[in-house]
Design an enzyme around this catalytic site. Structure first.
Site, PDB file in Angstrom:
ATOM      1  N   GLY A  23       0.608  -1.179   0.221  1.00 60.03           N
ATOM      2  CA  GLY A  23       0.038   0.167   0.393  1.00 60.03           C
ATOM      3  C   GLY A  23       1.034   0.980   0.103  1.00 60.03           C
ATOM      4  CB  THR A  85      -3.809  -4.388  -0.442  1.00 54.67           C
ATOM      5  OG1 THR A  85      -3.064  -3.889  -1.858  1.00 54.67           O
ATOM      6  CG2 THR A  85      -2.498  -5.453  -0.399  1.00 54.67           C
ATOM      7  CE  LYS A 167      -3.864 -12.428   1.823  1.00 54.82           C
ATOM      8  NZ  LYS A 167      -4.384 -11.339   1.358  1.00 54.82           N
ATOM      9  CG  LEU A 192       6.839 -15.225  -0.305  1.00 61.73           C
ATOM     10  CD1 LEU A 192       5.820 -14.720   0.664  1.00 61.73           C
ATOM     11  CD2 LEU A 192       7.965 -16.559  -0.030  1.00 61.73           C
TER      12      LEU A 192
END
Length: 307
Positions: A23, A85, A167, A192
């Site tokens: 972010g 996010t 997720k 990742l």
């Protein structure tokens, strides 16, 4: 024909949660590209933006809680785009069954708020490759995994892969709402994320040995991931899901290197010539995103792709 990029009616976008690593990187990148940014953070995270906000007239800080619908609506007011996010709360960084419910509820609120925001033109939803790779038949599928594949929730529950459960359910919830409410959404399913604070406790790594053996253990650096988000936002032809990674861990030495990065006590394995030479075949594809990124001018001048 010029590459298809376009200007949204307003140059104002919202980043939520803006305090996480992705972010905050997005906030910086978007400001560099001339956007006015609504940085939506939770209450305890404002310190990192204090300096930046006083220097930059185009940055506005909002406190918004993903469970407080009105606070989301306020942060989105006047925005034509949202980069969303989910970061687990700092006081509960680990994933479990409860976190999945939390993340799903947050996704639901955010997409509902987007549907109520008349200026909203596009939502970029950050998901994970853990929402793609976990399924019973993963050994037998002939083709590479790509954006058409979904992790199997029952499989993930059975093996307590809570981040994958979270997720997958959150992304599916977002897609269902986006389609139902006519919200233009694209998702970025990230590998990742590499960086200094990556540790062995990162929930993405649950099942890492299996991902490695399946040829789907992939990583992405923060810069590439941020650029992918901005590219799919700005490109008028983007649609659906995009897998974002720029390195596949498919050699023994890569796996050892990652293990040593994650924990100082990782074993230094004896050189056993044969095993070191073995390359596990990559079984996952990010072609769709790469095609889109070809014409993208990131403007940051750093290219760290290592694949």
């Amino acid at each position: 024909m010029a590459p298809a990029s376009f200007h949204h009616t307003s140059n104002t976008v919202c980043v939520m949660d803006a305090s996480g690593r992705l972010g905050s990187t997005l906030v910086e990148r978007l400001l560099q590209r001339g956007y006015t940014v609504h940085a939506a953070i939770q209450h305890h995270d404002e310190l990192q933006f204090n300096g930046l906000a006083s220097d930059n007239k185009k940055l506005k800080i909002f406190h918004s809680d993903p469970y407080d619908y009105q606070s989301i609506i306020d942060a989105l007011k006047g925005c034509s785009g949202l980069f969303y996010t989910f970061e687990p709360p700092k006081d509960q960084p680990s994933y479990d069954e409860v976190m999945a419910e939390v993340e799903v509820r947050a996704a639901h609120n955010v997409l509902e708020a987007c549907a109520q925001t008349e200026t909203m033109e596009k939502v970029v939803f950050t998901s994970s490759i853990t929402a793609v790779v976990w399924r019973d038949d993963r050994k037998s599928t002939a083709s590479d995994l790509d954006e058409r594949h979904w992790s199997d929730i029952n499989f993930c529950r059975k093996y307590k892969l809570w981040q994958a459960v979270s997720k997958t359910l959150a992304e599916k919830t977002a897609w269902a709402l986006a389609m139902d409410r006519g919200v233009n959404m694209v998702s970025i399913n990230a590998g990742l994320i590499m960086g200094p604070d990556l540790s062995i406790s990162n929930p993405y790594l649950k099942g890492a040995a299996e991902m490695y053996e399946d040829g789907v253990l992939v990583t992405v650096d923060l810069n590439s991931l941020a650029e992918a988000h901005i590219c799919v936002y700005e490109d008028i032809s983007s649609y659906g899901r995009y897998l974002s990674f720029n390195h596949v861990i498919n050699r023994h030495e890569d796996a050892v290197k990652l293990a040593q990065m994650l924990t100082s006590s990782a074993p230094v394995l004896p050189q056993s010539g044969e095993q070191d030479m073995k390359i596990i075949q990559q079984r996952i594809s990010n072609k769709k995103l790469n095609k889109l990124m070809v014409n993208f001018e990131g403007g940051s001048g750093t290219d760290e792709n290592s694949s």
